[in-house]
Scaffold this motif. Structure first.
Motif, mmCIF file in Angstrom:
data_model
loop_
_atom_site.group_PDB
_atom_site.id
_atom_site.type_symbol
_atom_site.label_atom_id
_atom_site.label_comp_id
_atom_site.label_asym_id
_atom_site.label_seq_id
_atom_site.Cartn_x
_atom_site.Cartn_y
_atom_site.Cartn_z
ATOM 1 N N LEU A 51 44.403 2.851 24.414
ATOM 2 C CA LEU A 51 45.456 2.255 23.311
ATOM 3 C C LEU A 51 44.423 1.338 22.298
ATOM 4 O O LEU A 51 44.487 1.302 21.064
ATOM 5 N N ALA A 96 49.065 -2.677 24.637
ATOM 6 C CA ALA A 96 47.769 -2.576 24.595
ATOM 7 C C ALA A 96 47.175 -3.861 25.443
ATOM 8 O O ALA A 96 45.759 -3.771 25.689
ATOM 9 N N ILE A 155 52.271 2.070 24.052
ATOM 10 C CA ILE A 155 52.631 3.690 24.441
ATOM 11 C C ILE A 155 53.841 3.869 25.250
ATOM 12 O O ILE A 155 53.975 3.008 26.128
#
Length: 449
Positions: free
Chosen positions: A75, A116, A83
């Motif tokens: 990421l 992230a 995600i």
């Protein structure tokens, strides 16, 4: 089944009682040794067999942390805020949690968000928060990720709108101004709603395939254990084969022995005998096997720890000596996978592997297998490495790296032939070459000159 109810469980009230964990004992993989536990996993039979073989089970805590960090790394590499996952294999990788894995592949009622920074949220099926209570990396458990038509009918718009707004809020909380979201697979109604909210959507399958492609020591140990259990099951299959039983009788043994050891399911049912071995991809059925025929199969098995053991063998049925044709097919397939394994080393491009691979004899190319080799982990994974004939249309770039697990395989059978042979071994790329993780023997009678 219904999954409309929304719930949220915070990290403060969702974990296993710490006093119970402190007072308990642990299995060889670090999981709680509690006969009444919710967590699935290997049985004592599997642990005992692995100990006899000198195998080391994975350290599950370390494996789970490694997997989460692999996702975070991918990421951050792409400057993505997070995600959103609906594929149950990707959810398994991110959370190591399971719930009706086959059912949710076609009824998307579970989802997972990873930021992230590593914040992990799981949406589970209705009233199923207890199934992941032993997963400390999961910070929240919610519900309401279902908006497929069977579940929500003419209220789909209501439910996918609510879910999309929830994702928008989560992304803002955990990624700030970064509105870049990867998604692997999603019902089109929900996908459109997320796009309408101004969120920039990127390919989550790429993120996850790259994250999953490099295995650490614990994942490799989990794979060794899964393969070992599969090979015990294969031996039970082979010992049960006698003329007069059906293909399904034989195939059912693999299922039963997999489950006995804590395995989970089998992706396909590719087993055939006699003339049904050519062409390939015929699935097991009621055919009665006969003396002197070949029986070929591909395990496609999801074993303990959810690790795929993807092995293929071809056996003689009965006590007859193989014919010259049967031996020739087998020896071509054997030579093919042995050569293609032995060329492997880190740093090779996928195209170099293709061009260095052994060409099948011309008469077998029309019915060649779809790939020379493919990645493997929780299932068939990236990469797919093609035959020379398929390189221009289907080949893609990439490089072999240490920690990649591959299945090297071949199908050999001529168009209109009476038989075919399927062979496949599972290997790991090392710092200097490769290691074959497969130990099941090949057939001496079929390899004899």
């Amino acid at each position: 089944m219904s999954n409309i109810t929304t719930f949220s469980v915070t990290s403060s009230n969702r974990k296993i009682d710490p006093s119970r964990r402190r007072g308990g004992t642990f299995k060889a993989d670090g999981s709680l040794n509690d006969n009444d536990r919710v967590e699935i996993g290997p049985t004592d039979l599997a642990f005992n067999e692995w100990a006899e073989l000198g195998l080391t089970p994975p350290n599950l805590t370390r494996m789970r942390e490694y997997r989460l960090q692999r996702i975070v790394k991918e990421l951050q590499k792409r400057d993505l805020g997070g995600i959103l996952l609906f594929d149950p294999l990707n959810i398994r990788y991110a959370t190591d949690s399971t719930n009706m894995q086959v059912w949710v592949t076609h009824n998307h009622s579970r989802a997972c968000f990873v930021s992230a920074s590593g914040h992990l949220i799981l949406w589970d099926f209705h009233n199923c928060e207890h199934l992941s209570a032993h997963r400390p990396l999961i910070k929240e458990v919610r519900g309401g990720a279902s908006f497929f038509y069977f579940e929500t009918g003419d209220r789909t718009d209501e439910h996918d709108s609510r879910f999309a707004s929830e994702i928008q809020s989560i992304l803002q909380e955990h990624a700030g101004d970064n509105k870049r979201l990867a998604i692997d697979k999603m019902e089109i109604a929900g996908f459109n709603k997320i796009k309408q909210l101004g969120i920039d959507v990127f390919d989550g399958q790429e993120v996850m395939e790259f994250a999953r492609s490099i295995k650490n020591e614990d994942e490799i140990n989990a794979m060794r254990c899964s393969i070992a259990s599969t090979e015990v099951a294969m031996k039970c299959m082979q010992e049960a084969i006698v003329p007069g039983i059906t293909e399904n009788d034989i195939w059912s043994i693999l299922h039963a022995e997999n489950i006995r050891r804590g395995g989970e399911w089998i992706e396909c049912r590719i087993l055939s005998s006699g003339p049904r071995t050519n062409p390939w991809f015929q699935e097991s059925g009621p055919r009665i096997v006969k003396e002197g025929e070949l029986l070929a199969f591909d395990t496609d098995l999801i074993g303990p720890y959810g690790m795929c053991a993807d092995l293929s063998r071809t056996w003689m049925i009965g006590e007859s000596l193989p014919s010259a044709e049967q031996k020739h097919l087998y020896q071509v397939a054997y030579e093919h996978i042995q050569h293609n394994m032995n060329i492997l080393k880190p740093g090779m491009t996928f195209e170099e592997v293709t061009k260095s691979g052994l060409l099948l004899p011309e008469e077998y190319r029309a019915q060649r297998y779809g790939v020379m080799m493919h990645g493997v982990g929780l299932c068939d994974e990236y990469p797919s490495i093609r035959y020379p004939e398929d390189l221009e249309c289907h080949g893609y770039s990439g490089v072999l790296e240490p920690g990649m697990a591959l299945c090297v395989e071949a199908y050999v059978g001529r168009v209109g032939g009476k038989s075919g042979v399927k062979l496949e071994d599972q290997i790991i790329i090392t710092d200097t070459g490769f290691e074959n993780l497969t130990n099941y023997p090949f057939e001496a009678a079929l390899l004899a000159n």
